[in-house]
Every structure is written in structure tokens, then in C-alpha cells.
Design an enzyme around this catalytic site. Sequence first.
Site, short mmCIF file in Angstrom:
data_model
loop_
_atom_site.label_atom_id
_atom_site.label_comp_id
_atom_site.label_asym_id
_atom_site.label_seq_id
_atom_site.Cartn_x
_atom_site.Cartn_y
_atom_site.Cartn_z
N ASP A 14 -28.37 39.70 16.17
CA ASP A 14 -27.87 40.97 15.63
C ASP A 14 -27.45 40.85 14.16
O ASP A 14 -27.47 41.83 13.43
CB ASP A 14 -26.70 41.46 16.48
CG ASP A 14 -27.16 41.80 17.90
OD1 ASP A 14 -28.09 42.61 18.04
OD2 ASP A 14 -26.59 41.25 18.87
N GLU A 36 -27.49 42.80 8.22
CA GLU A 36 -27.88 42.62 6.81
C GLU A 36 -28.86 43.70 6.36
O GLU A 36 -28.74 44.27 5.28
CB GLU A 36 -28.57 41.26 6.61
CG GLU A 36 -27.65 40.11 6.37
CD GLU A 36 -28.42 38.88 5.87
OE1 GLU A 36 -29.40 39.03 5.10
OE2 GLU A 36 -28.04 37.77 6.26
N GLY A 62 -27.16 35.91 20.28
CA GLY A 62 -26.57 37.19 20.67
C GLY A 62 -27.57 38.29 20.40
O GLY A 62 -27.80 38.63 19.25
N ARG A 106 -23.89 29.38 24.82
CA ARG A 106 -22.75 29.09 23.93
C ARG A 106 -21.60 30.03 24.21
O ARG A 106 -20.43 29.66 24.08
CB ARG A 106 -23.18 29.18 22.46
CG ARG A 106 -23.29 30.61 21.94
CD ARG A 106 -23.66 30.65 20.46
NE ARG A 106 -22.71 31.47 19.73
CZ ARG A 106 -23.03 32.25 18.69
NH1 ARG A 106 -24.27 32.30 18.26
NH2 ARG A 106 -22.10 32.95 18.08
#
Length: 369
Positions: free
Chosen positions: A81, A86, A113, A191
Site C-alpha cells: 500500500d 506515494e 500489507g 510479520r
Amino acid sequence: LSPPGDSYGVLPRPCHALVLLNPQSGSGRALDDFQAVVQPMLAEADIATTVFVTERPHHAHEKVRDEDLSQWDTLVVMSGDGLLFEVVNGLMERPDWKEAMKKPLCILPGGSGNALAASINYYAGYDHVAKKKLLTNCTFTLCKGLYTQMDLVSLSTASGKRFFSFLGFGWGFISDVDIDSEKYRWLGSARFTLGTLQCLAKLRVYQGRLSYLPMATEQGSSPAPRDPHAPLTNGHVPQPAGTEAPGSLPPDSLLAPLGQPVPAHWTVVPEEEFVLVYAIYQSHLGTNLLMAPAARLHDGCIHLFYMKAGISRVTLLKLFLAMSRGTHLDLNCPHLCYVPVRAFRLEPRVAAGIMTVDGEALACEPVQG
């Protein structure tokens, strides 16, 4: 059947896509996956690609801010994401942002993610999937070439920064997990599981004031009618013609300046001690976290969650396990509150803890959206 009020556009054929790809994202497989899974499907669908591989942070931001984009029919982001964040903010910095924001954007999951990709997969009615299957589903969506509007939220901070966010703003537990688990990127989405267990062990409480404008205020219970061509800011009320300078960004019409009290018709949360605050505008917070099952791409709504201090670690873990199926609200936990809002403000008492916007870390300071 499309939901009422949603109109769809369709990409031209043949179609030329600019693919912005971060080779470092997730566990570092994005480029391989693009060549193995995505490219053959796009070739079948008559979609030609120019691949732009980012070499550093803000590389994609500068590319879409400064480049002539007219040669491409769509911008495709193959990453987590963070890269889409950006791209959106790079587009919003262009003098011709109003035109640039009409260019269809596509997300292909290439990070750890992949919340927006998981959300779109959910809105499209596909089964819950992850990894290669999610990538295949999202690529198939691109091949079909249908696109529609998506809300953005305008976020402003006390230090004068302004961001345009497509996913969510967080403070406390969830943001800590997101940022603390960066060091385990090589694990992929696992993670976040490891990060959750670590943050549970050292559960922290954050002090601050949370205020919001509930969704139902103003016109009975329905959100404000919106011009379908105004692509921006959640709950943005178009100004009368001639009041904005050409090229100027849309005004935050629902917000008082951060130094002033919130408007009188806002709700101020009585509690000031939180384990987490999360304002999400899509359904998924991660591939396996269905946080706001009621959310839609273009509902003009910020789905605000906050968790009050005093919750036990066991209950918190139960809530997160339930969130994988989107059933966390069914547990009726008194510490977890959910309210659909049009705007919110968060004022931390001290600069403690990490804030995140679309998974990217921010300094802790007052913020509103």
C-alpha cells in the site's frame, strides 16, 4: 449488478499501462511475480506495459508528479500500500491534479500489507484469498478493464502537512504492530502476526482527545449528495464556482483549523486513554484483517474504530483473531467502539507512539481528516 449511484468506466483496447513496481516490497518477489503471473494475462487482454522499477523512496512520487502521463491509459501499482500512497500524493501535487486524478489507478498486491488489493477483491465478491491467488484476481480485474470512483480522505497535521489517504489513519496498537514489524519484512504477511504478539506483550496506553462528526448529522441519515465527477476528499462539499483558485486543492469544508475547538455539532469522546485509534475507509486493514465489513470504495464514510484502555490482552487477541473473519464487532466488547463518521480529529496529549497513514509512519501530533 453495480451498487446504486456507482458508474463504471472501461479501459480502451488496446490499452497502455504504466506499471510502477517496487522490487523491495514485501519479501522481494514483486518483479518475479509480475513477469510470471501478471504479464502473460495482460498480453492476452491486449494491455501493453511500460514497467518503471523504483530505486529509492519517493521515486514513484516524483515520476507521477513530474511526468507527462497522457501516453498511458492507466497507472498500475505493483507493491504494497505504501507505493500507492506515494502515487496518489504525487498526482495531487500536480498543477493539473483534477485531470490527473481521473486517470484510472490499479493496485496489484506485491507487498506484505496488501489492504487495498484485499478490499477490492472483497468488493468484487471473490472468495477470501491471499498471495498468488489474490494477485491473479486483481490482475483479472485489470484485464476486465472496469473502473469506478474511490474516496480519498484529506488529512492535515498540526505542523502544516497535508496528505491524501486511500486506506486509513492509525495511532496506538495497530500502528505499532505495522511499524515495529518492518524488521520482519522477509516473512511476508506473517510479520504482522509476529508483530501483534510482540506488541501484546508490552501493551501500551495512549492519552489524547478524539472528536468526530457522525455520519448521520446534517441531512438526516444519508450522506451528502455528491457530484460523481468530484473525485476527492471524503465528505467534500463542492464550493460555489469561482471561489477556488485554478489548480488549488479542494478545501477541507467540514473542518475547523487545528488550533481551534471542533465545531459544536461534533462529538467529543469522553474517554482520553486509548489502546488504539484507527480510521479506515476500506474494508481490509491487511490481507487477513477484515476490519470494516460495511465499507465500500465510494461510500463517503470514514469507519472510525477506537479501543479504550482497560482491555485485557486475552480479549484483545480474541478481537484480532475474530477480525480475520470480520466478526470482531459481534463479540460486543465494551472496550471496542465503532462509529461511521464524515470527519475526525485526534489530539495526542504528548507526542507518544507512532501514527501511520496508509501504513507509512508519521510523527505523532494533532491530526484531522
